[in-house]
Design a protein around this motif. Structure first.
Motif, PDB file in Angstrom:
ATOM      1  N   PRO A 185      -0.034   0.341 -16.235  1.00 37.46           N
ATOM      2  CA  PRO A 185      -0.115  -0.659 -17.494  1.00 37.46           C
ATOM      3  C   PRO A 185      -1.345  -0.250 -18.519  1.00 37.46           C
ATOM      4  CG  PRO A 185      -0.129  -2.071 -14.962  1.00 37.46           C
ATOM      5  CD  PRO A 185       0.499   0.238 -15.327  1.00 37.46           C
ATOM      6  N   ASP A 186      -2.567   0.449 -17.077  1.00 36.92           N
ATOM      7  CA  ASP A 186      -3.672   0.451 -17.839  1.00 36.92           C
ATOM      8  C   ASP A 186      -3.185   1.995 -17.849  1.00 36.92           C
ATOM      9  OD1 ASP A 186      -3.790   1.766 -15.101  1.00 36.92           O
ATOM     10  OD2 ASP A 186      -5.439   0.537 -14.727  1.00 36.92           O
TER      11      ASP A 186
ATOM     12  N   TYR B 141     -16.725  -1.543 -10.233  1.00 36.32           N
ATOM     13  CA  TYR B 141     -15.822  -1.916 -11.148  1.00 36.32           C
ATOM     14  C   TYR B 141     -16.104  -2.314 -12.933  1.00 36.32           C
ATOM     15  CZ  TYR B 141     -16.390  -6.823 -10.137  1.00 36.32           C
ATOM     16  OH  TYR B 141     -16.796  -8.343  -9.364  1.00 36.32           O
TER      17      TYR B 141
ATOM     18  N   TYR C  86       1.115  -1.002   0.276  1.00 33.72           N
ATOM     19  CA  TYR C  86       0.358  -0.017  -0.507  1.00 33.72           C
ATOM     20  C   TYR C  86       1.160   1.345  -0.217  1.00 33.72           C
ATOM     21  CZ  TYR C  86       0.499  -1.350   4.764  1.00 33.72           C
ATOM     22  OH  TYR C  86       1.342  -1.487   6.068  1.00 33.72           O
TER      23      TYR C  86
ATOM     24  N   CYS D 233      -3.973  -3.148 -12.492  1.00 32.37           N
ATOM     25  CA  CYS D 233      -3.380  -2.509 -11.468  1.00 32.37           C
ATOM     26  C   CYS D 233      -4.915  -3.172 -10.390  1.00 32.37           C
ATOM     27  CB  CYS D 233      -3.573  -1.237 -11.274  1.00 32.37           C
ATOM     28  SG  CYS D 233      -2.431   0.045 -12.256  1.00 32.37           S
TER      29      CYS D 233
ATOM     30  N   ARG E  57     -13.987   2.996 -18.745  1.00 26.18           N
ATOM     31  CA  ARG E  57     -12.824   3.265 -18.668  1.00 26.18           C
ATOM     32  C   ARG E  57     -12.174   4.350 -19.635  1.00 26.18           C
ATOM     33  NH1 ARG E  57     -11.568  -0.254 -14.486  1.00 26.18           N
ATOM     34  NH2 ARG E  57     -13.777  -1.612 -14.867  1.00 26.18           N
TER      35      ARG E  57
ATOM     36  N   ASP F  89       4.062   3.741  -1.970  1.00 26.98           N
ATOM     37  CA  ASP F  89       4.391   3.394  -2.781  1.00 26.98           C
ATOM     38  C   ASP F  89       4.936   4.238  -3.361  1.00 26.98           C
ATOM     39  OD1 ASP F  89       4.039   4.125  -5.977  1.00 26.98           O
ATOM     40  OD2 ASP F  89       3.171   4.474  -6.240  1.00 26.98           O
TER      41      ASP F  89
ATOM     42  N   ILE G  50      -2.903   3.674   0.617  1.00 24.23           N
ATOM     43  CA  ILE G  50      -3.949   2.940  -0.745  1.00 24.23           C
ATOM     44  C   ILE G  50      -2.689   3.610  -1.821  1.00 24.23           C
ATOM     45  CG2 ILE G  50      -5.489   3.611  -2.625  1.00 24.23           C
ATOM     46  CD1 ILE G  50      -6.976   4.892   0.110  1.00 24.23           C
TER      47      ILE G  50
ATOM     48  N   ARG H 131      -2.599   1.898  -5.899  1.00 23.89           N
ATOM     49  CA  ARG H 131      -2.960   1.043  -7.260  1.00 23.89           C
ATOM     50  C   ARG H 131      -1.696   0.709  -7.749  1.00 23.89           C
ATOM     51  NH1 ARG H 131      -5.619   2.307 -12.539  1.00 23.89           N
ATOM     52  NH2 ARG H 131      -4.120   2.913 -12.480  1.00 23.89           N
ATOM     53  N   ARG H 132      -1.456  -0.555  -8.100  1.00 27.19           N
ATOM     54  CA  ARG H 132      -0.215  -1.192  -8.517  1.00 27.19           C
ATOM     55  C   ARG H 132      -0.863  -2.533  -8.978  1.00 27.19           C
ATOM     56  NH1 ARG H 132       4.397   2.500 -10.931  1.00 27.19           N
ATOM     57  NH2 ARG H 132       4.283   3.564  -9.293  1.00 27.19           N
ATOM     58  N   PRO H 133       0.283  -3.150 -10.063  1.00 25.82           N
ATOM     59  CA  PRO H 133      -0.307  -4.474 -10.338  1.00 25.82           C
ATOM     60  C   PRO H 133       0.555  -5.465  -9.589  1.00 25.82           C
ATOM     61  CG  PRO H 133       1.296  -3.508 -11.791  1.00 25.82           C
ATOM     62  CD  PRO H 133       1.068  -2.336 -10.995  1.00 25.82           C
TER      63      PRO H 133
ATOM     64  N   ASP I 153       3.685   9.085  -0.451  1.00 26.04           N
ATOM     65  CA  ASP I 153       3.115   7.859   0.281  1.00 26.04           C
ATOM     66  C   ASP I 153       1.965   8.592   1.627  1.00 26.04           C
ATOM     67  OD1 ASP I 153       5.209   6.936   1.397  1.00 26.04           O
ATOM     68  OD2 ASP I 153       4.731   4.955   0.435  1.00 26.04           O
TER      69      ASP I 153
ATOM     70  N   ASP J 294      -9.897  -2.252 -11.055  1.00 32.98           N
ATOM     71  CA  ASP J 294      -9.631  -1.885 -12.667  1.00 32.98           C
ATOM     72  C   ASP J 294      -8.992  -2.435 -13.062  1.00 32.98           C
ATOM     73  OD1 ASP J 294      -8.466   1.516 -11.871  1.00 32.98           O
ATOM     74  OD2 ASP J 294      -7.317   0.515  -9.976  1.00 32.98           O
TER      75      ASP J 294
ATOM     76  N   GLU K 230      -4.662  -1.774   0.164  1.00 29.03           N
ATOM     77  CA  GLU K 230      -4.693  -0.332   1.246  1.00 29.03           C
ATOM     78  C   GLU K 230      -4.407  -0.495   2.727  1.00 29.03           C
ATOM     79  OE1 GLU K 230      -8.397   1.625   1.040  1.00 29.03           O
ATOM     80  OE2 GLU K 230      -8.661   2.188   3.168  1.00 29.03           O
TER      81      GLU K 230
ATOM     82  N   TRP L 118     -15.521 -11.568  -6.179  1.00 21.30           N
ATOM     83  CA  TRP L 118     -15.350 -10.675  -5.471  1.00 21.30           C
ATOM     84  C   TRP L 118     -16.055 -10.248  -4.847  1.00 21.30           C
ATOM     85  CZ3 TRP L 118     -16.729  -6.110  -4.710  1.00 21.30           C
ATOM     86  CH2 TRP L 118     -16.348  -4.458  -5.203  1.00 21.30           C
TER      87      TRP L 118
ATOM     88  N   VAL M   5     -10.100  -4.352  -5.673  1.00 27.91           N
ATOM     89  CA  VAL M   5     -10.044  -4.251  -7.296  1.00 27.91           C
ATOM     90  C   VAL M   5     -10.901  -3.805  -8.127  1.00 27.91           C
ATOM     91  CG1 VAL M   5      -8.689  -5.575  -9.092  1.00 27.91           C
ATOM     92  CG2 VAL M   5      -8.408  -6.084  -6.547  1.00 27.91           C
TER      93      VAL M   5
END
Lengths: 381, 381
Positions: free
Chosen positions: B276-277, B92, A203, A252, B96, A205, A266, A268-270, B362, A295, A256, B28, A293
């Motif tokens: 990536p997106d 989700y 969580y 991603c 997008r 970055d 928080i 937002r990463r793969p 962060d 995204d 959190e 989910w 998730v």
């Protein structure tokens, strides 16, 4: 014998050396000149910007002089010499990996077979520096983790491990954190439960790229540490099912942690991170802090969850894990962008006390690379 | 009136609320349950892993109860309730951005027009916390930089700025570094020359995500600070020439600093970094430490250099820059993954002394988000 050919317009040249032809653009060569007007001799930093180099730069003349290539650039009418060995080492006219998931040179994946070959350094020898430290840092770079043994059993000794290669990354958990059983945990790492292998603090970055865990007391049964190579796990996932690998790399996740007052981290990463050209550069995996998730499109969410499940199964496979027990005065260091770690459950009898902290791997890599460059230079003398 | 429909196989449901239909998968929903067996009440961390949830999880029953949706999952035969507002916020099943280069909510690009609206906080007011701090942190999050004024003129005061939101990222330059003219510079930042706008330390990985520069003396003429929004520059590049934007985003540059004994910092990362997106998440730009670019195929290198040149021209365009003079007791904070900074040249007469250090965004974002959540909660009471 090396030979050089200029393109008619002077916008590039072809260097033939041994079996290979390497083309270099005039603008690239000019920008990478190492003469004292282009690069500072003291520290190697570039003294000019691209704006100082004419856009219509061409090579007017190219001559070979032993192991040196001498070029005259127009319109500056500037002559610069290059070592052929430097050009060979920095060529960009070469084949590249076409598939996602390739690894940088020097990175080697592993599984449980590494159990008998855990990179281990003696605390005093590491502090003495030289080859003992260089070799250990090299192994940590190669495998993403390493042990330290025969260290002092004293509060704060973990900072001396960090001093070997870098600096503590302080966070809201402090310069370091204590890992013991607590009655009212604010973080699950402080309980006696076993934990699934994970990377720490996804969580954040940037995440802390190195974690150090140092053992001070260990009389409780159980509580072994184990590590899993996240790169090996990601590549096994890819070998089994490329769609699984791709869906985790192309979308991603979210992580959190908001478990204490004033903290709301928080990201937002793969889960599987690739460089734009497909190099495998990071793994994030942590069931405890994975947030909802959002995204992944609806049409791909079932695939995403199947991939996440299979990735976890691979991580849980004992064939992937290296297990060891940390005794007082022993520590381990992990590359938290690659290697997952876990603790087996332990009983409430006796005590177990670890101190942990974070640091960054660019510092570790820097100390290693500087040592290696110097060792190579000394060997060449 | 909201309504809910179960898919025949129970693998997803459709929630109709207002004008929108939102589909959610059973797996989910189960993974994101917030009941006390799934999530720890004290800190919100997930207590189970995906391996603890059956792969064949389906929804057997779905009932609406005011603003709550109650679901019964099989084969666990487990009932969990969800707030409709939470589901709406975390959907989700939505459109997008299709194109690369989109920005996260709350990020706003700027140019020289922001000159009269530089986010500025009063040192004492920021230290008092509350809305003054929250608003300033919000502005730093939105614009990627902010000023602090009316601070003490004392050695180390910059650490009090960092204390507002996080922790120092110590590096081989120390916990902080002094920025003054030096006779034998080991880094070009310590000379009286003007510098092209740049991000700091792109040769680190991770880069320091926040930089703080604090002024202690400023009697020399010139030496104004200026900042440029790297996101605005990247998006302008994209608007002008999409191939330029893409070639900088799709290939890694290399950065290096090995200007002192024992240090050899090397990174391989793109100048324009996308998630990536396609979210625009980072800019690295530094002519001094750019190493030989080796990760661009020969066929694209001319395009790469043309794009790099144009990106630099945009960054150099005075229409992009916000300039201000730091007086003693004033500081600025920049998001070093986004905002470039520079110093105009200054004369040798008089003195100029700044102290700088690094930190991580962060932490800043965490303090801001925690403050905002609490402010919203208090407003709702």
């Amino acid at each position: 014998m090396p030979s050089v050919t200029l393109a008619p317009a002077g916008d590039y040249l072809t260097l033939s050396h041994g079996a290979s032809d390497m083309r270099f653009h005039a603008i690239w060569l000019r920008d990478n000149a190492s003469d004292p007007d282009t690069r500072a001799e003291a520290n190697g930093q570039r003294l000019i910007a691209l704006r100082d180099i004419p856009a219509d730069t061409t090579i007017a003349e190219a001559t070979l002089d032993g192991e040196r290539l001498r070029l005259r650039f127009m319109p500056e009418n500037k002559t610069v010499a290059y070592d052929l060995s430097w050009l060979q080492a920095h060529t960009y006219d070469k084949a590249r990996p076409e598939k996602a998931g390739w690894l940088a040179d020097g990175v080697e994946t592993w599984d449980a077979g590494l159990m008998d070959g855990v990179p281990t350094g003696d605390f005093a020898a590491l502090e003495a520096g030289g080859a003992a430290l260089g070799d250990w840092l090299g192994a940590v770079t190669r495998y993403g983790f390493g042990k330290v043994v025969n260290g002092p059993v004293e509060d704060g000794a973990l900072f001396r491990v960090v001093d070997l290669f870098g600096h503590v990354r302080e966070t809201n958990y402090g310069r370091h954190f204590e890992v013991r059983t607590e009655v009212n945990p604010t973080n699950l790492a402080f309980t006696g439960l076993g934990l699934q292998a994970h990377t720490d603090n996804p969580y954040r970055d940037p995440v802390p790229t190195i974690q150090v865990l140092y053992c001070l007391e260990s009389s409780a049964a159980g509580g072994e540490n184990m590590v899993v190579d996240g790169f090996a796990a990601a590549l096994r996932l890819k070998a089994e099912n490329e769609a699984y690998f791709n869906v985790l790399a192309e979308h991603c996740a979210r992580f959190e942690y908001a478990g204490e007052a004033g903290v709301c981290l928080i990201s937002r990463r793969p889960m599987i991170e690739l460089a734009p050209d497909g190099e495998l550069i990071g793994v994030r995996f942590n069931n405890r802090s994975l947030a909802a998730v959002q995204d992944v499109p609806f049409e791909k969410m079932a695939l995403y969850y199947a991939a996440y499940r299979r990735f976890g199964e691979i991580i849980d496979d004992t064939a992937m894990e290296v297990t060891f027990r940390l005794n007082p005065g022993e520590a381990f260091v992990v590359d938290n962008t690659r290697v997952l770690h876990a603790r087996k459950g332990y009983s409430g009898e006796g005590t177990r006390w670890l101190q942990g902290c974070y640091a960054d791997k660019d510092g570790l890599r820097s100390v290693y690379d500087a040592w290696r460059r110097q060792a190579l230079a000394e060997a060449a003398e």
